[in-house]
Design a protein around this motif. Structure first.
Motif, PDB file in Angstrom:
ATOM      1  N   ILE A 170       0.831  -1.209   0.000  1.00  0.00           N
ATOM      2  CA  ILE A 170       0.000   0.000   0.000  1.00  0.00           C
ATOM      3  C   ILE A 170       0.867   1.262   0.000  1.00  0.00           C
ATOM      4  CG2 ILE A 170      -1.953  -1.151   1.120  1.00  0.00           C
ATOM      5  CD1 ILE A 170      -1.139   0.354   3.728  1.00  0.00           C
ATOM      6  N   GLY A 171       2.155   1.094  -0.310  1.00  0.00           N
ATOM      7  CA  GLY A 171       3.048   2.254  -0.338  1.00  0.00           C
ATOM      8  C   GLY A 171       3.418   2.770   1.031  1.00  0.00           C
ATOM      9  N   GLY A 172       3.329   1.904   2.045  1.00  0.00           N
ATOM     10  CA  GLY A 172       3.586   2.322   3.418  1.00  0.00           C
ATOM     11  C   GLY A 172       4.969   1.940   3.909  1.00  0.00           C
ATOM     12  N   ALA A 173       5.311   2.457   5.086  1.00  0.00           N
ATOM     13  CA  ALA A 173       6.595   2.190   5.717  1.00  0.00           C
ATOM     14  C   ALA A 173       6.388   1.774   7.166  1.00  0.00           C
ATOM     15  CB  ALA A 173       7.494   3.418   5.665  1.00  0.00           C
ATOM     16  N   VAL A 174       7.288   0.924   7.657  1.00  0.00           N
ATOM     17  CA  VAL A 174       7.287   0.493   9.045  1.00  0.00           C
ATOM     18  C   VAL A 174       8.313   1.320   9.807  1.00  0.00           C
ATOM     19  CG1 VAL A 174       7.780  -1.433  10.607  1.00  0.00           C
ATOM     20  CG2 VAL A 174       6.514  -1.830   8.485  1.00  0.00           C
ATOM     21  N   LEU A 175       7.904   1.855  10.943  1.00  0.00           N
ATOM     22  CA  LEU A 175       8.752   2.685  11.787  1.00  0.00           C
ATOM     23  C   LEU A 175       9.222   1.895  13.003  1.00  0.00           C
ATOM     24  CD1 LEU A 175       6.415   5.823  11.834  1.00  0.00           C
ATOM     25  CD2 LEU A 175       8.354   5.437  10.300  1.00  0.00           C
ATOM     26  N   VAL A 176      10.441   2.199  13.460  1.00  0.00           N
ATOM     27  CA  VAL A 176      10.991   1.587  14.669  1.00  0.00           C
ATOM     28  C   VAL A 176      11.542   2.712  15.530  1.00  0.00           C
ATOM     29  CG1 VAL A 176      12.632  -0.090  15.602  1.00  0.00           C
ATOM     30  CG2 VAL A 176      11.593  -0.493  13.354  1.00  0.00           C
ATOM     31  N   GLU A 177      11.300   2.657  16.842  1.00  0.00           N
ATOM     32  CA  GLU A 177      11.728   3.749  17.720  1.00  0.00           C
ATOM     33  C   GLU A 177      12.444   3.247  18.964  1.00  0.00           C
ATOM     34  OE1 GLU A 177       8.756   6.052  19.895  1.00  0.00           O
ATOM     35  OE2 GLU A 177       7.323   4.402  19.790  1.00  0.00           O
ATOM     36  N   ALA A 178      13.235   4.138  19.535  1.00  0.00           N
ATOM     37  CA  ALA A 178      13.784   3.946  20.870  1.00  0.00           C
ATOM     38  C   ALA A 178      12.751   4.440  21.877  1.00  0.00           C
ATOM     39  CB  ALA A 178      15.088   4.733  21.027  1.00  0.00           C
ATOM     40  N   VAL A 179      12.665   3.744  23.029  1.00  0.00           N
ATOM     41  CA  VAL A 179      11.664   4.074  24.041  1.00  0.00           C
ATOM     42  C   VAL A 179      12.337   4.151  25.405  1.00  0.00           C
ATOM     43  CG1 VAL A 179       9.560   3.254  25.204  1.00  0.00           C
ATOM     44  CG2 VAL A 179       9.760   3.064  22.727  1.00  0.00           C
ATOM     45  N   SER A 180      11.897   5.123  26.217  1.00  0.00           N
ATOM     46  CA  SER A 180      12.389   5.262  27.586  1.00  0.00           C
ATOM     47  C   SER A 180      11.367   4.691  28.557  1.00  0.00           C
ATOM     48  CB  SER A 180      12.643   6.738  27.902  1.00  0.00           C
ATOM     49  OG  SER A 180      11.434   7.488  27.819  1.00  0.00           O
ATOM     50  N   GLY A 181      11.725   4.646  29.829  1.00  0.00           N
ATOM     51  CA  GLY A 181      10.790   4.170  30.843  1.00  0.00           C
ATOM     52  C   GLY A 181      11.338   3.002  31.628  1.00  0.00           C
ATOM     53  N   PRO A 182      10.583   2.543  32.630  1.00  0.00           N
ATOM     54  CA  PRO A 182      11.082   1.522  33.559  1.00  0.00           C
ATOM     55  C   PRO A 182      11.058   0.105  33.008  1.00  0.00           C
ATOM     56  CG  PRO A 182       8.839   2.147  34.153  1.00  0.00           C
ATOM     57  CD  PRO A 182       9.259   3.073  33.035  1.00  0.00           C
ATOM     58  N   HIS A 183      10.300  -0.151  31.960  1.00  0.00           N
ATOM     59  CA  HIS A 183      10.172  -1.496  31.407  1.00  0.00           C
ATOM     60  C   HIS A 183      11.427  -1.861  30.611  1.00  0.00           C
ATOM     61  CE1 HIS A 183       8.970   1.318  28.339  1.00  0.00           C
ATOM     62  NE2 HIS A 183       8.027   1.707  29.132  1.00  0.00           N
ATOM     63  N   PRO A 184      11.739  -3.140  30.469  1.00  0.00           N
ATOM     64  CA  PRO A 184      13.001  -3.545  29.822  1.00  0.00           C
ATOM     65  C   PRO A 184      12.931  -3.533  28.292  1.00  0.00           C
ATOM     66  CG  PRO A 184      11.848  -5.485  30.623  1.00  0.00           C
ATOM     67  CD  PRO A 184      11.028  -4.298  31.081  1.00  0.00           C
ATOM     68  N   TYR A 185      12.475  -2.398  27.741  1.00  0.00           N
ATOM     69  CA  TYR A 185      12.410  -2.253  26.290  1.00  0.00           C
ATOM     70  C   TYR A 185      13.819  -2.333  25.726  1.00  0.00           C
ATOM     71  CZ  TYR A 185      10.937  -0.339  21.740  1.00  0.00           C
ATOM     72  OH  TYR A 185      10.674  -0.158  20.400  1.00  0.00           O
ATOM     73  N   GLN A 186      13.981  -3.021  24.591  1.00  0.00           N
ATOM     74  CA  GLN A 186      15.322  -3.391  24.144  1.00  0.00           C
ATOM     75  C   GLN A 186      16.057  -2.330  23.342  1.00  0.00           C
ATOM     76  OE1 GLN A 186      15.328  -7.902  23.086  1.00  0.00           O
ATOM     77  NE2 GLN A 186      13.237  -7.186  22.838  1.00  0.00           N
ATOM     78  N   LEU A 187      15.327  -1.410  22.714  1.00  0.00           N
ATOM     79  CA  LEU A 187      15.981  -0.375  21.904  1.00  0.00           C
ATOM     80  C   LEU A 187      15.927   0.947  22.662  1.00  0.00           C
ATOM     81  CD1 LEU A 187      14.460  -1.220  18.398  1.00  0.00           C
ATOM     82  CD2 LEU A 187      16.408  -2.280  19.573  1.00  0.00           C
ATOM     83  N   ARG A 188      17.082   1.405  23.139  1.00  0.00           N
ATOM     84  CA  ARG A 188      17.133   2.589  23.992  1.00  0.00           C
ATOM     85  C   ARG A 188      17.727   3.800  23.286  1.00  0.00           C
ATOM     86  NH1 ARG A 188      14.257   2.647  28.926  1.00  0.00           N
ATOM     87  NH2 ARG A 188      13.672   0.457  29.182  1.00  0.00           N
ATOM     88  N   THR A 189      18.549   3.564  22.290  1.00  0.00           N
ATOM     89  CA  THR A 189      19.241   4.673  21.635  1.00  0.00           C
ATOM     90  C   THR A 189      18.976   4.647  20.132  1.00  0.00           C
ATOM     91  OG1 THR A 189      21.240   3.392  21.197  1.00  0.00           O
ATOM     92  CG2 THR A 189      21.104   4.506  23.335  1.00  0.00           C
ATOM     93  N   ALA A 190      19.296   5.748  19.485  1.00  0.00           N
ATOM     94  CA  ALA A 190      19.179   5.790  18.027  1.00  0.00           C
ATOM     95  C   ALA A 190      20.062   4.724  17.393  1.00  0.00           C
ATOM     96  CB  ALA A 190      19.568   7.171  17.516  1.00  0.00           C
ATOM     97  N   ALA A 191      21.243   4.506  17.972  1.00  0.00           N
ATOM     98  CA  ALA A 191      22.144   3.485  17.426  1.00  0.00           C
ATOM     99  C   ALA A 191      21.510   2.102  17.489  1.00  0.00           C
ATOM    100  CB  ALA A 191      23.474   3.494  18.180  1.00  0.00           C
ATOM    101  N   ASP A 192      20.780   1.816  18.573  1.00  0.00           N
ATOM    102  CA  ASP A 192      20.069   0.538  18.677  1.00  0.00           C
ATOM    103  C   ASP A 192      19.082   0.383  17.524  1.00  0.00           C
ATOM    104  OD1 ASP A 192      21.343   0.022  21.119  1.00  0.00           O
ATOM    105  OD2 ASP A 192      19.641   0.698  22.331  1.00  0.00           O
ATOM    106  N   VAL A 193      18.324   1.442  17.258  1.00  0.00           N
ATOM    107  CA  VAL A 193      17.305   1.390  16.204  1.00  0.00           C
ATOM    108  C   VAL A 193      17.951   1.229  14.836  1.00  0.00           C
ATOM    109  CG1 VAL A 193      15.463   2.668  15.039  1.00  0.00           C
ATOM    110  CG2 VAL A 193      15.641   2.722  17.549  1.00  0.00           C
TER     111      VAL A 193
END
Length: 272
Positions: free
Chosen positions: A146-169
Motif C-alpha cells: 500500500i506504499g507504506g513504511a514500518v517505523l521503529v523507535e527507541a523508548v524510555s521508561g522503567p520497562h526492559p524495552y530493548q531499543l534505547r538509543t538511536a544506534a540501537d534502532v
C-alpha cells in the motif's frame, strides 16, 4: 513560537483521553489540526470488524487525515511494549499486520510504528532479535503493497524495552535491510525518549536525517507540552527542517491540564 514550518499531528491515544476514543479525532479537528495518529486503538490484535469500521469512520467523519498508527503492542497498560521480538506472539503480530494494512488502505495512512518489545528473561537475545528481523520484514513487505513504511523507535521508561538509543534502532534497520533486502523501514525519532535516554539528539538528527520517517515530541522532564521542560524542541525541529525533513511531527505528550489548553504554544494558524 515555532520558527520552522513542519506539519503537526495530534496523537489521540495520549491527548484528549478525557473523551471516548472515537470522539478524539473530532476534538483534534476542533482544536485546528487536520491530522492525527494513534497507538493501536483496540485491546486485541484482531478486534471485531465492527470496531474497526467504527474507528475508520470516526477518523473519516472528523475530516482529519490518519498519518500514523501503531501495530498491536500487547498489554500497554500492563507494561508490554510491543510483540515484534516475542516468538510466542509472532502469529498474533502477523494477523495484526494484515489488519493494519487494511486500515492503512482505507484511511490513506502510510506510517506504521512497530514497537520492538521488552527483553524476555528466559529467552536468548539472539532469538528475540531473529524473531524481530523476521517480523519486521513481514510487516514491511505487507506495508509496501500500500506504499507504506514500518517505523521503529527507541523508548524510555522503567520497562526492559530493548531499543534505547538511536544506534540501537539504526542497527535493527540495517540488519533487516541486509538480511531481508527490505527498504521501507524507517527511524521514528521521538525526541522525548531520545533525550531521556541520554542520546545526543542534535548529533542523532545530523547523522540520521535520511533514515527518519516520522518525528514525535514531548518536553522533559515530565513528558508534557513543549515549553514545560528543558528540551530545545524548536531548535531540533528547525535543524531537521533545514536538513530536508518534510514529514510529520506527532504531538505525543501528556497534557499538564485540559488537552485543548495544552496547544497554546502552537498558534492556531500553524496547526493545519
Amino acid at each position: 513560537m515555532p520558527t520552522h514550518h513542519l506539519r503537526y499531528d495530534v496523537n489521540c491515544s495520549i491527548l484528549f483521553t478525557e473523551l471516548p476514543l472515537l470522539e478524539r479525532p473530532a476534538a483534534a479537528r476542533a482544536a485546528g489540526f487536520e491530522a492525527v495518529e494513534f497507538w493501536w486503538p483496540f485491546d486485541e490484535a484482531v478486534p471485531p470488524a465492527s470496531d474497526v469500521d467504527a474507528f475508520v469512520g470516526a477518523v473519516r467523519d472528523a475530516g482529519v487525515q490518519l498519518v500514523g498508527l501503531n501495530f498491536f503492542a500487547g498489554d500497554m497498560p500492563g507494561g508490554d511494549r510491543g510483540v515484534v521480538s516475542w516468538p510466542a506472539r509472532s502469529a498474533e503480530f502477523r494477523d495484526n499486520v494484515d489488519l493494519v494494512a487494511t486500515i492503512g488502505a482505507a484511511t490513506g495512512c502510510r506510517s506504521f510504528n512497530a514497537l520492538y518489545g521488552n527483553r524476555i528473561a528466559h529467552l536468548s537475545r539472539d532469538v528475540q532479535d531473529e524473531t524481530a528481523v523476521a517480523n519486521l520484514a513481514f510487516a514491511a513487505t505487507a506495508m509496501a503493497r500500500i506504499g507504506g513504511a514500518v517505523l521503529v523507535e527507541a523508548v524510555s521508561g522503567p520497562h526492559p524495552y530493548q531499543l534505547r538509543t538511536a544506534a540501537d534502532v539504526v542497527s535493527v534497520l540495517d540488519r533487516v535491510r541486509a538480511e531481508r533486502g527490505v527498504r521501507n523501514l524507517a527511524f521514528l525519532a521521538d525526541l522525548y525518549h531520545l533525550t531521556v535516554n541520554g542520546d545526543d539528539v542534535a548529533k542523532v538528527l545530523a547523522d540520521h536525517t535520511d533514515r527518519i520517517g516520522h518525528v514525535q515530541i514531548a518536553d522533559a522532564p515530565g513528558r508534557h507540552e513543549p515549553g514545560s521542560g528543558d528540551i530545545d524542541l524548536d531548535g531540533y525541529l528547525s535543524q531537521l527542517e533545514q536538513a530536508g525533513y518534510g514529514g510529520w511531527v506527532g504531538l505525543e505528550y501528556v497534557p499538564s491540564g485540559p488537552s485543548g489548553l495544552s496547544f497554546d504554544w502552537l498558534p492556531r494558524d500553524r496547526r493545519a
